[in-house]
Design an enzyme around this catalytic site. Structure first.
Site, short mmCIF file in Angstrom:
data_model
loop_
_atom_site.label_atom_id
_atom_site.label_comp_id
_atom_site.label_asym_id
_atom_site.label_seq_id
_atom_site.Cartn_x
_atom_site.Cartn_y
_atom_site.Cartn_z
N GLY A 101 -56.00 7.82 46.24
CA GLY A 101 -54.59 8.02 45.94
C GLY A 101 -53.85 8.88 46.96
O GLY A 101 -52.63 9.03 46.87
N LEU B 68 -53.94 12.08 47.21
CA LEU B 68 -53.30 13.07 46.34
C LEU B 68 -53.47 14.52 46.78
O LEU B 68 -52.81 15.41 46.24
CB LEU B 68 -53.88 12.93 44.91
CG LEU B 68 -53.64 11.59 44.23
CD1 LEU B 68 -54.48 11.49 42.96
CD2 LEU B 68 -52.16 11.42 43.89
N TYR C 240 -53.04 17.11 49.45
CA TYR C 240 -52.53 17.67 50.70
C TYR C 240 -53.43 18.84 51.11
O TYR C 240 -53.73 19.72 50.29
CB TYR C 240 -51.08 18.13 50.49
CG TYR C 240 -50.46 18.75 51.72
CD1 TYR C 240 -50.22 17.98 52.85
CD2 TYR C 240 -50.12 20.11 51.74
CE1 TYR C 240 -49.66 18.54 53.98
CE2 TYR C 240 -49.55 20.68 52.88
CZ TYR C 240 -49.33 19.89 53.99
OH TYR C 240 -48.78 20.45 55.10
N VAL D 48 -58.32 16.57 54.35
CA VAL D 48 -58.11 15.59 55.42
C VAL D 48 -58.57 14.18 55.00
O VAL D 48 -57.88 13.19 55.23
CB VAL D 48 -58.87 16.04 56.70
CG1 VAL D 48 -58.73 15.02 57.81
CG2 VAL D 48 -58.38 17.41 57.15
N ALA D 49 -59.73 14.10 54.34
CA ALA D 49 -60.26 12.78 53.97
C ALA D 49 -59.36 12.10 52.94
O ALA D 49 -59.06 10.90 53.05
CB ALA D 49 -61.67 12.92 53.41
N ARG E 214 -55.40 17.31 39.38
CA ARG E 214 -56.59 18.06 39.00
C ARG E 214 -56.28 19.06 37.86
O ARG E 214 -57.17 19.44 37.11
CB ARG E 214 -57.16 18.78 40.23
CG ARG E 214 -57.49 17.80 41.38
CD ARG E 214 -58.79 18.09 42.06
NE ARG E 214 -59.92 18.02 41.15
CZ ARG E 214 -61.17 18.31 41.48
NH1 ARG E 214 -61.45 18.69 42.71
NH2 ARG E 214 -62.15 18.24 40.60
N GLU F 138 -60.42 27.34 41.49
CA GLU F 138 -61.06 26.06 41.81
C GLU F 138 -62.53 26.04 41.43
O GLU F 138 -63.30 25.19 41.89
CB GLU F 138 -60.86 25.74 43.29
CG GLU F 138 -59.39 25.66 43.71
CD GLU F 138 -58.72 24.30 43.44
OE1 GLU F 138 -59.38 23.28 43.67
OE2 GLU F 138 -57.56 24.28 42.98
N HIS G 63 -61.72 24.14 50.34
CA HIS G 63 -62.60 24.94 49.48
C HIS G 63 -63.63 25.61 50.38
O HIS G 63 -64.04 25.03 51.40
CB HIS G 63 -63.36 24.06 48.47
CG HIS G 63 -62.53 23.48 47.38
ND1 HIS G 63 -62.64 22.17 46.98
CD2 HIS G 63 -61.58 24.03 46.59
CE1 HIS G 63 -61.79 21.93 45.98
NE2 HIS G 63 -61.13 23.04 45.73
N ASN H 280 -62.80 10.64 49.81
CA ASN H 280 -61.79 11.45 49.12
C ASN H 280 -62.06 12.94 49.31
O ASN H 280 -61.49 13.78 48.62
CB ASN H 280 -61.80 11.13 47.61
CG ASN H 280 -60.56 10.33 47.20
OD1 ASN H 280 -59.56 10.36 47.91
ND2 ASN H 280 -60.64 9.67 46.07
N CYS I 210 -69.93 18.99 46.31
CA CYS I 210 -68.78 18.84 45.40
C CYS I 210 -69.19 18.15 44.13
O CYS I 210 -68.61 18.36 43.07
CB CYS I 210 -67.69 17.98 46.03
SG CYS I 210 -67.04 18.60 47.55
O1 SUG Z 1 -59.69 18.49 45.05
N1 SUG Z 1 -60.18 15.23 46.27
C1 SUG Z 1 -60.74 16.48 45.76
C2 SUG Z 1 -62.04 16.77 46.47
C3 SUG Z 1 -62.76 17.92 45.84
C4 SUG Z 1 -63.94 18.36 46.62
N2 SUG Z 1 -64.61 19.41 45.97
C5 SUG Z 1 -65.21 20.45 46.56
N3 SUG Z 1 -65.03 20.72 47.82
N4 SUG Z 1 -65.91 21.22 45.82
C6 SUG Z 1 -59.76 17.62 45.94
O2 SUG Z 1 -59.07 17.67 46.97
C7 SUG Z 1 -58.64 13.36 46.26
C8 SUG Z 1 -58.12 12.38 45.25
C9 SUG Z 1 -57.28 11.30 45.88
O3 SUG Z 1 -56.64 11.54 46.91
O4 SUG Z 1 -57.27 10.21 45.31
C10 SUG Z 1 -59.18 14.63 45.62
O5 SUG Z 1 -58.73 15.04 44.58
#
Ligand code: SUG
Length: 448
Positions: free
Chosen positions: A19, A21, A23, A26-27, A138, A174, A250, A365, A371
């Site tokens: 999505g 979602l 910001y 990067v992925a 989230r 978080e 994170h 994502n 994670c």
């Molecule tokens: O919160 N990605 C999560 C990835 C969380 C990774 N967790 C740790 N590093 N512990 C986030 O950024 C992307 C969802 C989207 O774009 O569809 C997302 O929520």
């Protein structure tokens, strides 16, 4: 009494999609709008759980959430039948529908912060659900997270649950992604290491310029108070704001710890020497011998770390005292990172072996091996008090893979999220899952 680190992995939900979602992640940003494969995502996660279980580690599973979150859309003013709510959101506010469909609860390192009983004032294992209030998609996770954790760790004699912190940016929390515990043995008192990105109330702490710092010092301090941790058993450190601005959203994207060992990047923290000395002194008082492995920027840049997720690895203790690192396939794809890992395991140091897993669906994502898991240190009595339905076994693995095969789609794009049939598919799947995992009623559609 014997104690264990139990890894509870998030089961990827049926609406896994890209999505765009997050910001600052990067992925998530760069794979926005690509079509996803929820079935493959869930099977990749299950394969990791099975592999760890077969290696002799204690492994559990944490259920995904109900998505699309129709109740969340109703709170934003969409009304009518469930199908109409989805249809109206798709027509008038697609980004809100996308957010309400995110399967982001799979990254359970963000579900909660957990303090083992050896560290807490009342001798119980404490959980605080993370408010995740930096991102709307989230921030809607924690009520269900609390119910699921409550159903897994129900025995109040051993487990204490705290509601998420106040839902404002000043208490941005978080969960375990910014929390590490050092100890000599999982059952002995340890040192809990809280890493924050900024302070909400004290302007002396610097903050990143570009991307948000999701975790505040004040949130970390509140969690430590709620859990009844003693000052001797806590160390706070600030993440280097410049790495947050390079995509380290994170701390678990730039450091990982386990037992007496911290594995981290040279640029991860501010005032690193002071922090290491405090960890050494405090762990020393608890009978431990703190050790750190610093990865120099001359060998692995921050950009390499963000792209490969080298530090979003699982650092696991083996029976012979050596350690194993579980890394994503992307580490093998990065020449410098792979070379570093070859050197690390052949140097005769603590980390002797690297195992590579294909978690591409989650990685796209921004979610790597670390994670996907929530660590809970438990002694034998506490482990016996956990709901047995969520402990991974060979038969449970088979049941869950069949369940995924039966209910999950193998392709999902943004348009599919507007299909009211998807909601029905998800509810049918989750209703069955709560029976498989013996969770009782935990989802809004089961309660309301
Ligand atoms: O919160 N990605 C999560 C990835 C969380 C990774 N967790 C740790 N590093 N512990 C986030 O950024 C992307 C969802 C989207 O774009 O569809 C997302 O929520």
């Amino acid at each position: 009494m014997k104690s264990y680190e139990v890894n509870f992995d998030g089961l990827v939900g049926p609406t896994h999609n890209y999505g765009g979602l997050s910001y600052g992640n990067v992925a998530s940003q760069s794979n926005s709008q690509q079509s996803s494969n929820p079935k493959e995502a869930a099977l990749q996660g299950l394969a990791k759980m099975k592999a760890l279980m077969e290696m002799g580690f204690q492994q559990g599973v944490l259920a995904p959430q109900e998505r699309p979150d129709v109740a969340a859309l109703r709170r934003l003013g969409f009304s009518g039948s469930d199908a109409q709510v989805i249809e109206r959101a798709a027509k008038d506010a697609m980004p809100l529908l996308v957010a309400s469909c995110s399967a982001s609860s799979m990254w359970v390192a963000n579900a909660a912060t957990v303090s083992p009983s050896a560290d807490t004032a009342d001798g119980r294992v404490h959980f605080t659900a993370a408010n995740l209030n930096c991102k709307y998609h989230r921030s809607i996770e924690h009520p269900t997270t609390s119910r699921v954790l409550g159903a897994m760790f129900a025995d109040q004699k051993h487990f204490a649950h705290h509601a998420a912190l106040p839902a404002v940016a000043q208490f941005g929390d978080e969960g375990a992604a910014n929390h590490t515990r050092f100890c000599r043995d999982y059952g002995q008192a340890g040192v809990e290491f809280f890493v924050f990105g900024r302070s909400a109330f004290d302007t002396r702490y610097p903050a990143p310029q570009k991307y948000p710092a999701r975790q505040t010092l004040e949130a970390s301090q509140a969690v430590a108070r709620l859990h009844g941790l003693s000052e001797d058993g806590v160390v706070y450190a600030q993440q280097n704001p410049s790495v947050i601005d390079q995509g380290v959203f994170h701390n678990d994207v730039i450091a990982v710890g386990n037992g007496e060992v911290l594995f981290y990047h040279e640029d991860a923290f501010l005032e690193t020497d002071k922090m290491l000395a405090e960890l050494q002194a405090k762990l020393g008082k608890r009978g431990g011998n703190f050790q750190s492995i610093c990865v120099p920027r001359s060998q692995v840049t921050v950009e390499d770390a963000v792209r490969s997720y080298l530090f979003n690895s699982q650092l696991l203790s083996r029976a012979d005292g050596s350690m194993l690192l579980i890394v994503p396939e992307e580490c093998r794809g990065n020449e410098r990172v792979w070379q570093y890992l070859q050197g690390l395991t052949s140097s005769g140091g603590l980390i002797r072996e690297v195992k590579v897993f294909d978690l591409k669906q989650s990685m796209q994502n921004g979610g790597g091996p670390a994670c996907l898991r929530l660590r809970v240190a438990l002694n034998q009595t506490e482990l016996a008090a956990v709901n047995p339905g969520v402990i991974m076994t060979a038969p449970l693995y088979d049941t869950l893979t069949q369940w995924v095969d039966k209910h999950y789609r193998d392709r999902l794009s943004e348009n599919d999220l507007a299909d009211p049939q998807l909601l029905l598919e998800c509810r049918t799947a989750l209703d069955e899952l709560t029976q498989i995992l013996k969770l009782g009623a935990v989802y809004p559609f089961q309660i309301n």
